[in-house]
Design a protein around this motif. Structure first.
Motif, PDB file in Angstrom:
ATOM      1  N   VAL A   1      -0.158   0.995 -16.964  1.00  9.98           N
ATOM      2  CA  VAL A   1      -0.457   1.754 -15.563  1.00  9.98           C
ATOM      3  C   VAL A   1       1.157   0.913 -14.977  1.00  9.98           C
ATOM      4  N   ASP A   2       1.123   1.833 -13.386  1.00 11.63           N
ATOM      5  CA  ASP A   2       2.346   0.798 -13.114  1.00 11.63           C
ATOM      6  C   ASP A   2       1.841   0.146 -11.149  1.00 11.63           C
ATOM      7  N   ILE A   3       0.732  -0.337 -11.567  1.00 12.26           N
ATOM      8  CA  ILE A   3       0.230  -1.384 -10.364  1.00 12.26           C
ATOM      9  C   ILE A   3      -1.372  -1.747 -10.687  1.00 12.26           C
TER      10      ILE A   3
ATOM     11  N   ILE B   1      -5.629   7.212  -0.406  1.00 17.93           N
ATOM     12  CA  ILE B   1      -5.317   8.842  -0.287  1.00 17.93           C
ATOM     13  C   ILE B   1      -4.601   9.597   0.993  1.00 17.93           C
ATOM     14  N   GLU B   2      -5.648   8.522   1.746  1.00 19.01           N
ATOM     15  CA  GLU B   2      -4.686   9.032   3.326  1.00 19.01           C
ATOM     16  C   GLU B   2      -3.117   9.163   3.589  1.00 19.01           C
ATOM     17  N   LEU B   3      -2.301   8.092   2.692  1.00 19.56           N
ATOM     18  CA  LEU B   3      -1.561   8.062   2.413  1.00 19.56           C
ATOM     19  C   LEU B   3      -0.246   9.394   1.085  1.00 19.56           C
ATOM     20  N   SER B   4      -1.733   8.974  -0.029  1.00 21.75           N
ATOM     21  CA  SER B   4      -0.994   9.717  -1.237  1.00 21.75           C
ATOM     22  C   SER B   4      -1.706  11.765  -0.833  1.00 21.75           C
ATOM     23  N   GLY B   5      -2.915  11.277  -0.392  1.00 22.70           N
ATOM     24  CA  GLY B   5      -3.041  12.990  -0.739  1.00 22.70           C
ATOM     25  C   GLY B   5      -4.561  12.889  -1.852  1.00 22.70           C
ATOM     26  N   PRO B   6      -4.744  13.682  -2.359  1.00 23.66           N
ATOM     27  CA  PRO B   6      -5.827  13.591  -3.282  1.00 23.66           C
ATOM     28  C   PRO B   6      -5.562  13.061  -4.436  1.00 23.66           C
ATOM     29  N   ILE B   7      -6.454  11.824  -5.121  1.00 29.83           N
ATOM     30  CA  ILE B   7      -6.496  11.457  -6.296  1.00 29.83           C
ATOM     31  C   ILE B   7      -7.398  11.161  -7.469  1.00 29.83           C
ATOM     32  N   ALA B   8      -6.842  12.484  -8.184  1.00 22.35           N
ATOM     33  CA  ALA B   8      -7.885  12.110  -9.494  1.00 22.35           C
ATOM     34  C   ALA B   8      -8.062  10.795 -10.476  1.00 22.35           C
TER      35      ALA B   8
ATOM     36  N   LEU C   1       0.703  -1.228  -0.247  1.00 22.52           N
ATOM     37  CA  LEU C   1      -0.087   0.221  -0.005  1.00 22.52           C
ATOM     38  C   LEU C   1       1.206   1.129  -0.135  1.00 22.52           C
ATOM     39  N   LYS C   2       1.748   1.252   1.039  1.00 19.47           N
ATOM     40  CA  LYS C   2       2.945   2.327   0.516  1.00 19.47           C
ATOM     41  C   LYS C   2       3.851   2.580  -0.450  1.00 19.47           C
ATOM     42  N   GLU C   3       4.009   1.363  -0.937  1.00 18.92           N
ATOM     43  CA  GLU C   3       4.518   1.507  -2.259  1.00 18.92           C
ATOM     44  C   GLU C   3       3.574   2.084  -3.267  1.00 18.92           C
ATOM     45  N   ALA C   4       2.315   1.597  -3.706  1.00 16.55           N
ATOM     46  CA  ALA C   4       1.112   2.340  -4.523  1.00 16.55           C
ATOM     47  C   ALA C   4       1.319   4.239  -4.141  1.00 16.55           C
ATOM     48  N   SER C   5       1.297   4.039  -2.589  1.00 19.26           N
ATOM     49  CA  SER C   5       1.154   5.905  -2.662  1.00 19.26           C
ATOM     50  C   SER C   5       2.644   6.628  -2.722  1.00 19.26           C
TER      51      SER C   5
END
Ligand code: TXA
Ligand code: MG
Length: 338
Positions: free
Chosen positions: A165-167, A132-139, A16-20
């Motif tokens: 896409v990456d993930i 989203i909590e880890l990455s910030g707002p996602i479009a 999950l961290k990696e995705a963020s």
């Protein structure tokens, strides 16, 4: 190479961290929400957002929804929220509900296609929320090549997006299966621009008044810019059949059915419609089953390259309005009321 993370049973914190990180570094991540899968990028970075349009083949006049996980994000991305908008937010966030609000300068212009409004949604899906909590707002638009049925299972879209896409985070099959209700408050009245799981009746309970935009009622090509393009459509030709009288509906389908056609219909009609190619979309008494299964079934039927996919329609009320809205477009307006 696209990495696939399997979160069907539980969230893997490291992944999950990696995705963020990928989102923060302006890459693309497909993730599940409670409605459909989203094709996500950093909502605050113009370059990241432009990658979404390329990966999807999306027309650049169709604005994106920004997904948030808390109210600080809402306040940063929007301004001048009215009392009615506040009530809608209190009632329907988090959930399958997108509210069109005045945008702040933080939102890049390519997210909104130069509109001064932005669609904001706070998903209730746990994976989406934590990401989203880890990455910030996602479009994120729905994860499908533009024009195709929305992705509701990772396995339906892996092929489509492999190497684009990456993930891809596989969270299993999405709960609702249809995209969020899109609402804009126009002259003080909540106006549905795209019907969804949150219904007109649900909104009326909170605000007292609410309407469905005229052009949606007439199934025209509209205000919510995304609705003017070919949409939700399999490659095979589709026909939507509906009647107020069940017997008539069955009789009509039996008259036109041929061996190389597929029917997607009610479980109650499985033994009454004379074909071996019958896919059940749900029960007459349970539209949630239909919304959950329909996009994936359209993809499954399409793979068999039938000469026609015949779909049994639903009553145009409650969740039925959202289902019909999608099905009419899946069929490129090829529908008959018998
Ligand atoms: O459930 C959903 O809403 C999914 C998941 C991933 O959140 N997302 C989704 O996004 O369906 P998309 O891009 O496929 O559809 C967004 C819809 C389009 O019809 C678009 O035109 C409309 O929302 N929209 C976005 N911003 C808008 C705005 N500022 N004004 C009017 N309509 C807007
Ligand atoms: Mg879409």
């Amino acid at each position: 190479m696209t990495k696939i993370f399997d979160f069907k049973d539980k969230i893997n914190e490291e992944e999950l961290k990696e995705a963020s990180f990928v989102i923060k570094e302006n890459g693309l991540v497909i993730f599940p929400t409670e409605t459909v899968y989203g094709l996500g990028a950093n909502a605050l970075n113009e370059e990241a957002v432009s990658k979404i349009f390329i990966a999807k083949g999306r027309p650049n006049d169709n604005p994106l929804i920004v997904h948030i996980s808390n109210f600080d994000m809402l306040n940063e991305l929007t301004k001048n929220i009215t009392d009615i908008e506040k009530k809608l937010i209190d009632a329907f966030f988090p959930g399958p509900f997108t509210l069109i609000l005045e945008k702040s300068d933080l939102v890049p212009n390519n997210v909104t296609c130069n509109l001064n409004t932005v669609g904001i949604r706070m998903p209730s899906n746990k994976i989406a929320n934590r990401l989203i909590e880890l990455s910030g707002p996602i479009a994120a638009p729905s994860a499908n090549i533009s024009g195709r049925p929305s992705g509701t299972k990772a396995s339906d879209i892996i092929e489509e997006f492999n190497d684009k896409v990456d993930i891809i985070i596989d969270g299993g099959s999405t709960k609702i299966g249809l995209e969020s209700t899109v609402v804009k408050v126009i002259n003080g009245v909540p106006t549905i621009l795209r019907p969804g799981y949150v219904t007109l009746e649900d909104i009326k309970k909170v605000i007292g008044k609410a309407i469905v935009h005229d052009k949606i009622i007439n199934n025209e090509k509209v205000l919510s810019p995304g609705l003017k393009y070919k949409h939700y459509a399999p490659e095979s030709k589709c026909l939507l059949v509906f009647s107020d009288k069940e017997d008539k509906q069955i009789e009509y389908i039996n008259q036109i059915i041929k061996p190389d056609m597929i029917v997607i219909g009610y479980k109650e009609h499985k033994n009454k419609i004379k074909t071996d190619n019958y896919f059940v979309h749900g029960s007459i008494n349970n539209y949630e089953e239909i919304s959950h299964s329909i996009f994936s079934l359209l993809r499954e039927a399409d793979k068999l390259k039938p000469s026609l996919i015949i779909i049994e329609g639903v009553h145009n009320m409650g969740l039925g309005m959202a289902i019909n809205n999608r099905l009419i477009r899946s069929c490129s307006h090829n529908y008959i009321n018998v």
